[in-house]
Write a protein that holds these residues in place. Structure first.
Motif, short mmCIF file in Angstrom:
data_model
loop_
_atom_site.label_atom_id
_atom_site.label_comp_id
_atom_site.label_asym_id
_atom_site.label_seq_id
_atom_site.Cartn_x
_atom_site.Cartn_y
_atom_site.Cartn_z
N TYR A 1 -28.26 -0.13 -55.95
CA TYR A 1 -26.98 -0.13 -56.65
C TYR A 1 -27.22 -0.40 -58.13
CZ TYR A 1 -22.53 -1.86 -58.39
OH TYR A 1 -21.42 -2.08 -59.16
N PHE A 2 -26.94 0.60 -58.98
CA PHE A 2 -27.20 0.50 -60.41
C PHE A 2 -25.94 0.76 -61.21
CE2 PHE A 2 -31.11 2.22 -58.44
CZ PHE A 2 -31.98 1.19 -58.73
N ASP A 3 -25.88 0.19 -62.41
CA ASP A 3 -24.78 0.50 -63.31
C ASP A 3 -25.00 1.88 -63.92
OD1 ASP A 3 -26.62 0.23 -65.43
OD2 ASP A 3 -26.01 -1.84 -65.84
N GLU A 4 -24.02 2.37 -64.66
CA GLU A 4 -24.08 3.74 -65.17
C GLU A 4 -25.26 3.96 -66.11
OE1 GLU A 4 -21.25 7.02 -67.48
OE2 GLU A 4 -20.50 5.01 -67.04
N THR A 5 -25.56 2.97 -66.94
CA THR A 5 -26.66 3.11 -67.89
C THR A 5 -27.98 3.30 -67.16
OG1 THR A 5 -25.53 1.78 -69.55
CG2 THR A 5 -27.91 2.02 -69.78
N ARG A 6 -28.22 2.47 -66.15
CA ARG A 6 -29.48 2.56 -65.41
C ARG A 6 -29.54 3.85 -64.59
NH1 ARG A 6 -34.59 2.34 -65.51
NH2 ARG A 6 -35.64 1.48 -63.68
N HIS B 1 -32.09 11.84 -56.23
CA HIS B 1 -31.20 12.43 -57.22
C HIS B 1 -29.76 12.37 -56.73
CE1 HIS B 1 -30.41 16.15 -60.03
NE2 HIS B 1 -29.50 15.20 -60.16
N SER B 2 -29.52 12.76 -55.50
CA SER B 2 -28.17 12.77 -54.94
C SER B 2 -27.57 11.37 -54.87
CB SER B 2 -28.17 13.42 -53.56
OG SER B 2 -28.55 14.79 -53.64
N ALA B 3 -28.41 10.38 -54.58
CA ALA B 3 -27.92 9.01 -54.54
C ALA B 3 -27.55 8.51 -55.93
CB ALA B 3 -28.98 8.09 -53.92
N LEU B 4 -28.37 8.84 -56.93
CA LEU B 4 -28.14 8.35 -58.29
C LEU B 4 -26.96 9.02 -58.96
CD1 LEU B 4 -31.85 8.21 -59.52
CD2 LEU B 4 -30.36 6.25 -59.00
N GLU B 5 -26.52 10.16 -58.47
CA GLU B 5 -25.36 10.83 -59.05
C GLU B 5 -24.06 10.07 -58.79
OE1 GLU B 5 -26.29 15.60 -59.05
OE2 GLU B 5 -25.59 14.67 -57.18
N ASN B 6 -24.09 9.15 -57.85
CA ASN B 6 -22.87 8.49 -57.42
C ASN B 6 -22.75 7.08 -57.97
OD1 ASN B 6 -21.63 10.17 -54.86
ND2 ASN B 6 -23.84 10.44 -55.08
N ASP B 7 -21.56 6.75 -58.48
CA ASP B 7 -21.22 5.36 -58.76
C ASP B 7 -20.88 4.73 -57.42
OD1 ASP B 7 -20.27 2.90 -59.50
OD2 ASP B 7 -18.54 3.66 -60.62
N LEU B 8 -21.74 3.87 -56.93
CA LEU B 8 -21.57 3.32 -55.58
C LEU B 8 -20.59 2.15 -55.51
CD1 LEU B 8 -25.25 3.48 -54.28
CD2 LEU B 8 -23.35 5.03 -53.73
N ALA B 9 -20.08 1.69 -56.63
CA ALA B 9 -19.15 0.56 -56.62
C ALA B 9 -17.91 0.86 -55.77
CB ALA B 9 -18.77 0.16 -58.04
N PRO B 10 -17.20 1.97 -56.00
CA PRO B 10 -16.04 2.27 -55.14
C PRO B 10 -16.42 2.45 -53.67
CG PRO B 10 -16.01 3.63 -57.13
CD PRO B 10 -17.36 2.98 -57.06
N THR B 11 -17.59 3.04 -53.44
CA THR B 11 -18.07 3.23 -52.07
C THR B 11 -18.25 1.90 -51.37
OG1 THR B 11 -19.19 5.30 -52.62
CG2 THR B 11 -19.99 4.12 -50.68
N LEU B 12 -18.93 0.98 -52.01
CA LEU B 12 -19.19 -0.33 -51.42
C LEU B 12 -17.89 -1.10 -51.19
CD1 LEU B 12 -22.29 -1.22 -53.61
CD2 LEU B 12 -22.33 -0.69 -51.17
N SER B 13 -16.98 -1.02 -52.14
CA SER B 13 -15.71 -1.74 -52.02
C SER B 13 -14.83 -1.20 -50.90
CB SER B 13 -14.95 -1.68 -53.35
OG SER B 13 -15.69 -2.27 -54.39
N ALA B 14 -15.06 0.06 -50.52
CA ALA B 14 -14.22 0.71 -49.50
C ALA B 14 -14.71 0.47 -48.08
CB ALA B 14 -14.15 2.21 -49.78
#
Length: 300
Positions: free
Chosen positions: A160-165, A229-242
């Motif tokens: 789980y990375f922020d957008e910059t990373r 690559h496919s994993a890094l394309e996603n902001d996982l924050a909404p996913t995790l919260s859901a």
């Protein structure tokens, strides 16, 4: 060079390249035999390693194991039979990795997960528990946030990375693929791959183990970065919260420990298990302890 960066230390700080498979004999206690099978999926044949308890009638829901890029379900060889004492356990080769067919085009993160889950539910469903490691954890989290067939979830070393990373990491894996420049005619790219694996080996890992690991990394060739690559394309924050299902986050002392903690904080009601004494190769180094921890969570 994608191959060198992915498999020789370019993402080592993110713990994606600390791939280990230390030598370890299976426990003396009787464990189910592991058998291979193929299922048809949206992307062709899906390769599985399956361990089934002697008496699986009334057993707990099957547990699906999702591996790290760019390895395969082989990374769970030690853990698989130890975990399968009271339930069916299935280690899947993600499409394009191990012995599963490669898609014609790179799938999305959801595309990878749906292809595997659809095939598995048809054979083992209707409810499945899922454990994912590194890239596999991203796939598992996405499935848990969307698919009712997922019951309980274990996320190990969550990327789980922020957008910059994420942007920085995508710059290393997201350019067009070409065999030109990925390989060197004298094989020197294999030296970098070897050094990356040898340098991050766990205690007790033999040179033969390292050799097998390097061979496994090469299976996907220039397509080895696709799932990452496919994993890094996603902001996982909404996913995790859901995610509404029960979740256990396991955080070994590796390069994704802080990311795992941050992910756990976003998941409603998630439990976290810290493993400060082990870093990489935990499925080989401590399969019995890990199985005990995972089994206790899944059985609640």
């Amino acid at each position: 060079m994608i191959t060198r960066r992915l498999f020789a230390g370019g993402l080592a700080s993110a713990s994606f390249l600390a791939l280990t498979s230390p030598a370890r004999a299976l426990p003396e206690t009787a464990c189910p035999a592991v058998r291979r099978m193929y299922l048809d999926s949206a992307f062709g044949q899906l390769h599985l390693r399956v361990a089934t308890p002697d008496n699986s009638a009334g057993a707990a829901p099957p547990l699906v194991l999702l591996h790290q890029t760019a390895l395969s379900g082989r990374m769970f060889d030690q853990f698989l039979p130890v975990m399968a004492t009271d339930r069916i356990v299935i280690a899947v080769d993600t499409p394009g990795y191990g012995e599963s067919d490669r898609p014609a085009e790179r799938p999305t993160l959801a595309g990878y997960g749906d292809a595997m889950l659809d095939a598995l539910v048809g054979k083992f469903g209707p409810k499945l528990d899922v454990l994912g490691y590194h890239t596999g954890a991203a796939i598992a989290a996405d499935l848990a946030s969307r698919r009712a067939e997922v019951d309980r979830v274990v996320l190990v070393s969550m990327p789980y990375f922020d957008e910059t990373r994420r942007t920085d990491l995508l710059a290393q894996v997201g350019r067009p693929l070409s065999a030109e420049g990925e390989y060197s005619e004298d094989g020197s790219h294999l030296v970098s791959m070897w050094k990356g694996s040898f340098g991050s080996r766990a205690d007790g890992q033999s040179l033969d183990d390292v050799a097998r690991l390097v061979a496994e990394k090469q299976r996907a060739g220039i397509y080895g970065g696709w799932a990452l690559h496919s994993a890094l394309e996603n902001d996982l924050a909404p996913t995790l919260s859901a995610i509404e299902e029960p979740v256990l986050v396991i955080a070994p002392h590796d390069g994704l420990q802080e990311q795992s903690r941050a992910a756990a904080a976003l998941i409603p009601g998630a439990k976290i298990e810290e493993l400060p004494e082990v870093a990489y190769g935990l499925f080989d180094a401590i399969p019995d302890r890990l199985a005990e921890t995972v089994r206790a969570f899944l059985s609640r």
